[in-house]
Write a protein that holds these residues in place. Sequence first.
Motif, PDB file in Angstrom:
ATOM      1  N   HIS A 193       0.885  -2.368   0.108  1.00 41.81           N
ATOM      2  CA  HIS A 193       1.346  -3.759   0.051  1.00 41.81           C
ATOM      3  C   HIS A 193       0.655  -4.602   1.116  1.00 41.81           C
ATOM      4  CE1 HIS A 193       5.379  -2.214  -1.807  1.00 41.81           C
ATOM      5  NE2 HIS A 193       4.370  -2.156  -2.653  1.00 41.81           N
ATOM      6  N   HIS A 194       0.559  -4.083   2.319  1.00 40.82           N
ATOM      7  CA  HIS A 194      -0.089  -4.836   3.394  1.00 40.82           C
ATOM      8  C   HIS A 194      -1.583  -5.022   3.120  1.00 40.82           C
ATOM      9  CE1 HIS A 194       3.243  -5.478   6.101  1.00 40.82           C
ATOM     10  NE2 HIS A 194       3.678  -4.285   5.748  1.00 40.82           N
ATOM     11  N   HIS A 195      -2.239  -3.981   2.616  1.00 45.52           N
ATOM     12  CA  HIS A 195      -3.666  -4.104   2.275  1.00 45.52           C
ATOM     13  C   HIS A 195      -3.870  -5.140   1.164  1.00 45.52           C
ATOM     14  CE1 HIS A 195      -5.314  -1.036   4.831  1.00 45.52           C
ATOM     15  NE2 HIS A 195      -4.408  -0.162   4.415  1.00 45.52           N
ATOM     16  N   ALA A 196      -2.966  -5.158   0.202  1.00 43.89           N
ATOM     17  CA  ALA A 196      -3.082  -6.106  -0.907  1.00 43.89           C
ATOM     18  C   ALA A 196      -2.885  -7.536  -0.424  1.00 43.89           C
ATOM     19  CB  ALA A 196      -2.076  -5.769  -2.005  1.00 43.89           C
ATOM     20  N   VAL A 197      -1.876  -7.771   0.407  1.00 41.74           N
ATOM     21  CA  VAL A 197      -1.612  -9.130   0.893  1.00 41.74           C
ATOM     22  C   VAL A 197      -2.716  -9.592   1.835  1.00 41.74           C
ATOM     23  CG1 VAL A 197       0.006 -10.561   2.224  1.00 41.74           C
ATOM     24  CG2 VAL A 197       0.859  -9.022   0.468  1.00 41.74           C
ATOM     25  N   TYR A 256       8.325   7.324  -2.100  1.00 42.84           N
ATOM     26  CA  TYR A 256       7.036   6.644  -2.078  1.00 42.84           C
ATOM     27  C   TYR A 256       6.977   5.417  -1.175  1.00 42.84           C
ATOM     28  CZ  TYR A 256       6.442   9.479  -6.258  1.00 42.84           C
ATOM     29  OH  TYR A 256       6.371  10.527  -7.126  1.00 42.84           O
ATOM     30  N   GLY A 257       8.064   5.084  -0.497  1.00 38.22           N
ATOM     31  CA  GLY A 257       8.146   3.834   0.256  1.00 38.22           C
ATOM     32  C   GLY A 257       7.063   3.634   1.296  1.00 38.22           C
ATOM     33  N   ASP A 258       6.824   4.628   2.143  1.00 35.35           N
ATOM     34  CA  ASP A 258       5.818   4.470   3.200  1.00 35.35           C
ATOM     35  C   ASP A 258       4.426   4.263   2.617  1.00 35.35           C
ATOM     36  OD1 ASP A 258       7.770   4.715   5.128  1.00 35.35           O
ATOM     37  OD2 ASP A 258       7.389   6.846   5.483  1.00 35.35           O
ATOM     38  N   GLU A 259       4.088   5.072   1.621  1.00 34.92           N
ATOM     39  CA  GLU A 259       2.776   4.954   0.962  1.00 34.92           C
ATOM     40  C   GLU A 259       2.625   3.574   0.316  1.00 34.92           C
ATOM     41  OE1 GLU A 259       0.628   6.848  -2.988  1.00 34.92           O
ATOM     42  OE2 GLU A 259       2.212   7.984  -2.006  1.00 34.92           O
ATOM     43  N   GLN A 260       3.678   3.120  -0.358  1.00 35.72           N
ATOM     44  CA  GLN A 260       3.616   1.827  -1.036  1.00 35.72           C
ATOM     45  C   GLN A 260       3.523   0.674  -0.037  1.00 35.72           C
ATOM     46  OE1 GLN A 260       2.571   2.874  -3.873  1.00 35.72           O
ATOM     47  NE2 GLN A 260       3.821   1.469  -5.042  1.00 35.72           N
ATOM     48  N   ARG A 261       4.285   0.737   1.043  1.00 32.22           N
ATOM     49  CA  ARG A 261       4.240  -0.344   2.044  1.00 32.22           C
ATOM     50  C   ARG A 261       2.829  -0.519   2.610  1.00 32.22           C
ATOM     51  NH1 ARG A 261       9.426   1.884   3.109  1.00 32.22           N
ATOM     52  NH2 ARG A 261      11.057   0.320   2.785  1.00 32.22           N
ATOM     53  N   ARG A 269       7.848 -11.557   1.645  1.00 37.44           N
ATOM     54  CA  ARG A 269       8.668 -12.432   2.488  1.00 37.44           C
ATOM     55  C   ARG A 269       8.169 -12.451   3.936  1.00 37.44           C
ATOM     56  NH1 ARG A 269       9.390 -14.694  -1.357  1.00 37.44           N
ATOM     57  NH2 ARG A 269      11.161 -14.557  -2.741  1.00 37.44           N
ATOM     58  N   SER A 270       7.796 -11.293   4.469  1.00 34.16           N
ATOM     59  CA  SER A 270       7.372 -11.263   5.865  1.00 34.16           C
ATOM     60  C   SER A 270       5.992 -11.873   6.074  1.00 34.16           C
ATOM     61  CB  SER A 270       7.408  -9.841   6.414  1.00 34.16           C
ATOM     62  OG  SER A 270       6.396  -9.050   5.836  1.00 34.16           O
ATOM     63  N   ARG A 271       5.130 -11.798   5.079  1.00 40.19           N
ATOM     64  CA  ARG A 271       3.750 -12.257   5.257  1.00 40.19           C
ATOM     65  C   ARG A 271       3.460 -13.606   4.593  1.00 40.19           C
ATOM     66  NH1 ARG A 271       0.078  -7.803   5.476  1.00 40.19           N
ATOM     67  NH2 ARG A 271      -1.514  -9.385   5.753  1.00 40.19           N
ATOM     68  N   LEU A 272       4.137 -13.910   3.475  1.00 36.80           N
ATOM     69  CA  LEU A 272       3.829 -15.139   2.739  1.00 36.80           C
ATOM     70  C   LEU A 272       4.968 -16.151   2.739  1.00 36.80           C
ATOM     71  CD1 LEU A 272       1.993 -13.596  -0.365  1.00 36.80           C
ATOM     72  CD2 LEU A 272       0.988 -14.500   1.747  1.00 36.80           C
TER      73      LEU A 272
END
Length: 170
Positions: free
Chosen positions: A32-36, A24-29, A61-64
Motif C-alpha cells: 500500500h505504501h509503495h503504491a501510494v 496478510y496485513g503486514d505484507e499488504q501494508r 487516510r494517513s497519506r492522502l
Amino acid sequence: MRKNVDDVAYLDYDMLSEGYDELYGDEQRAKHHHAVDRVREPVSRVCDAGCGTALFLETIRSRLGPVDYVGFDTAANMLAKAASRADAYTHLVQADANHMPFRCKVFSHLFCLTVIHHLNPQQFIREAHRTTTTKIIISQHKRLTPRLTGHPAEENETVDEIITIKPEPL
C-alpha cells in the motif's frame, strides 16, 4: 479452496475474511505504501478494485487525507469487514472488477493491489481506462499468473511489481 473459473484464479475470500488481515496485513501494508508513493498529483476520488477488508483505507487516510474512497469486491464477507473501517468519505460496493458498475471517468486514481491474477487482465484494464482519469496503479504478484506484463518474475524479485498506467481518454 482454489479453483480455476474460465482460466482465472479464484480463491474463496468469503472463507478467508475473518483472518485475512492477520495473515496478510503486514505484507499488504508494505505494498500500500509503495503504491501510494506513485501518487504525485491531486487526488479527488480513489477506487480500490478488489478492496477486501479495506485495509488500504488506512494508508489512504494517513497519506492522502479525506478523499472519496470507493472500494469494491465480490466477497460479501470481506466487504462486511471493510464496513468497520468506513467513514463519511467511504463507499463500498459488491462488484466484479472485470465489469465495473461505475460511470466513465468517475475516479481520479484506481488501485488494484494483488488482485490482477484473479481477473481477466485485458478486460480489467479496459474497465480501468474507462473509469479513471489520472492514474491506474496495479500491483501484481511476483509469481502468480495471469500477469499484465508478459515477462516472468525474476528469481530474486522479493516484492510485487507495481505498474503505473496513464488512462486513455475516451
